[in-house]
Write an enzyme that holds these catalytic residues in place. Sequence first.
Site, mmCIF file in Angstrom:
data_model
loop_
_atom_site.group_PDB
_atom_site.id
_atom_site.type_symbol
_atom_site.label_atom_id
_atom_site.label_comp_id
_atom_site.label_asym_id
_atom_site.label_seq_id
_atom_site.Cartn_x
_atom_site.Cartn_y
_atom_site.Cartn_z
ATOM 1 N N ASP A 172 1.036 -1.283 -0.001
ATOM 2 C CA ASP A 172 -0.209 0.036 0.002
ATOM 3 C C ASP A 172 0.716 1.071 0.110
ATOM 4 O OD1 ASP A 172 0.996 -0.570 2.611
ATOM 5 O OD2 ASP A 172 -0.800 0.798 3.481
ATOM 6 N N GLU A 206 0.251 -0.752 6.040
ATOM 7 C CA GLU A 206 1.247 -0.196 6.668
ATOM 8 C C GLU A 206 1.148 1.538 6.684
ATOM 9 O OE1 GLU A 206 4.999 1.359 7.991
ATOM 10 O OE2 GLU A 206 3.808 2.070 6.227
#
Lengths: 475, 475
Positions: free
Chosen positions: B104, B168
């Site tokens: 991500d 994250e």
Amino acid sequence: MTTSEHLPGSSDLSAHLDRAGAEAELFELLRIPSVSADPSHVPDMARAADFLRAKLETLGFTVRVDATSHTGKGGQTVAGHPVVFAEKQVDASKPTVMIYGHYDVQPEAPLEEWVSPPFEPTVRNGRVYARGSTDDKGQAYAHVRGVELLLSQGALPVNVKFLLEGEEEVGSPSLAAYLRANVEALKADVIVISDGSRFAPDVPTVTYGLRGLSYVEIHVQGANRDLHSGSYGGAAPNPINALAEIIAKLKDDQGRVTIPGFYDGVEEITPAEREMWAKLPQDDAAFAASIDVPALPGEAGYSVLERLWARPTLDVNGIWGGYQGEGSKTVIAAKAGAKVSMRLVPGQDPERITQLITDYVPTIAPAGVKVEVKSLHGGQPIKVDADSPFVQAAGRALKRVYNRDAAFARTGGSIPIVADFRSILGAPVLLVDFGLNEDAPHSPNESFALEDYHNGILTGAYLLQELGQVGESEQ
Amino acid sequence: MTTSEHLPGSSDLSAHLDRAGAEAELFELLRIPSVSADPSHVPDMARAADFLRAKLETLGFTVRVDATSHTGKGGQTVAGHPVVFAEKQVDASKPTVMIYGHYDVQPEAPLEEWVSPPFEPTVRNGRVYARGSTDDKGQAYAHVRGVELLLSQGALPVNVKFLLEGEEEVGSPSLAAYLRANVEALKADVIVISDGSRFAPDVPTVTYGLRGLSYVEIHVQGANRDLHSGSYGGAAPNPINALAEIIAKLKDDQGRVTIPGFYDGVEEITPAEREMWAKLPQDDAAFAASIDVPALPGEAGYSVLERLWARPTLDVNGIWGGYQGEGSKTVIAAKAGAKVSMRLVPGQDPERITQLITDYVPTIAPAGVKVEVKSLHGGQPIKVDADSPFVQAAGRALKRVYNRDAAFARTGGSIPIVADFRSILGAPVLLVDFGLNEDAPHSPNESFALEDYHNGILTGAYLLQELGQVGESEQ
């Protein structure tokens, strides 16, 4: 009410009070959010001034709404909020009494703590809750209605002037210039101000001393941007920690201000004052309980009243820096700031004190940060002669309303313009307050007891009667 | 490139790098706008996960794309973004290395500041510009290509697992639960993460320590309402002054934290570490200049790097109270607050430290105020033994790529998931970063030097070779 048989027309005016009318009119004024500190309220300032103009004209006053201005920091001319000046001359042989008040109010923040909206006057338990209800719309308007009450019963016993400004809550920056430019028009034998609190609910008070003020902002700059506290913590200067250190160093463990020279010239409390104040019904435990604190910390060696009325202080009024939102943000802020004010007493000069703190703060700042002290405003401390005939007249007026002897006190607050009245207009000032500390001026849920408002109207009326009896020779 | 003649198959792998192929494939991944914070990108998250699944399957990995979830504030179950978990078992007698990364990326805003579109990878001056190029797609994909490089030359020297998450950038809310639910599958001898910046452009770095965190909020209550500083100044407790005093007392004039027991158990910096860090090209003056401060204050007796990496700190991250608006408001606030965080080092436990400050603050509060300390969050400090065979293996791998000795550093920040790997999986973590601060992760025009990407691929490959040489007895 007592009767004062020596006075012509001294019948009990309370029978003629129009309580409902007086309340409705005040509420109308309270609905105008005349927050002088906030530029977005400029139109409301004009509305409030116009409201007062219209009212005083109906009472037969000649009214001016005067634009004001002052010199800004950069030397430029800054427009101020208008002054409402009104006069009604009745007899050149009679004293002229000028009533000062202000129609501006403190900001309402924090809005969420208000039980009812700050600009929607709401009556609960005999009190009207609204920003400005006691400070100072309610107290100033009591004088307007006091004049109306006298007029409803005949002519005024003195010449009356009203000076109603719109910048008291921002330090009256334009008023001194206004006074200087209008010295002739503003000539008065005595100036009456009702903009504070009497000593206690059952102690009508004439106040003869006020503290002064020096108000500054301290800015602390660390890095040129916010930093990650993990990557920089332990090496980057932290302006919030630095600011806390500076503030902590401004007072010692005896509650004394540490700024070198701060106490130079401070007038000591006289033995007579000590004795007079010791007799007042001051209950420190009740005072502490009234604000729900377990102790009343302050300068060692002085009683609570002495500290509040006749000793200088230092308080932080606001502080900010870094992340104030929900949860945790691991940031070292680039800057932090605080508003710090010092209450001053006779013998201290605000400009000198401001210079002293401006010089001192950089010397106590920790390494790595840059600090700047910015003067916001100041006001002279003041003390007037307690034996003057005006003070005694005020005492008599209060006795007629409250049927008991008035107390002669000082107060911890500051009204910077009182010193200007003294120095520019040369007139003595009488402080006759109708409010109470529990009215919570400057706080959320500011209120004013309707009974105090009506007693204020009566006091205003009787005071003009009593002042009408003060001969030229006595002045 | 140096040769490592003691290693079987240690020929110079750089000759076998398929630079064009590695770049084309990374660019394909960078074109998927996998912004985890934005719900509208949920399909892109699935596309990115699927891209990785497909690639790892071509390399012979057994791949799972696992749905995740976590518990929301209201206690409800919230769906997370998928985890890509892959494993390739080669020899039970060999160590198992798990590579953690995330697919991500940060949101691209502000879009107008990007020179080329954030999801259209564009090469300028040897750098690929795209959101996620360094954080963390580029660095994580270097490991995938490193495995591919080794496979192109023979078998893998260790068992390899990939744990590639999609949350994250939003704080990995689902990861701890995922680790707990998959402890067996995720078993590893060492976990490798490349998700940050190396010490300096010419200093390949192995990071073996992270600071922990204890983050609290301090609330100070004075009176039950805001008070007028004139009427109350000198007797009412001031919570802002009190808070400043508390904060100032939390550190002494040597920059040491005064909380009793705070330093108990703190692991001292070893003479070897001191010597090693003193040799790093750290320029304190340039560091101070980069954040525009005249000094780098901190705990006496330690160098800047020592303070940043291996000494605990205390920083106020935010402070508030009273009036923060324009101009002057003469108020004594009812309350004030601050966010205070302490970076912790090995030997300190966040829960214990939080308890110590919670107990200590009330003891240093001045009379008249009530204080409360509220825990916001904590994180364990982490250190891998710098002499461990894993750390040494990483150093050797870097030397083979960069032809110079690697630096062994710690870092001042905290990576919460590293502590989770330690506590839940019981595995040591190696941080081997290929990026640089100048890559501008989280900012517009994020980029990754293609040379750093290819060196990352080589480092990934050599690291697995070196780790394959670490015998069970050494671990």
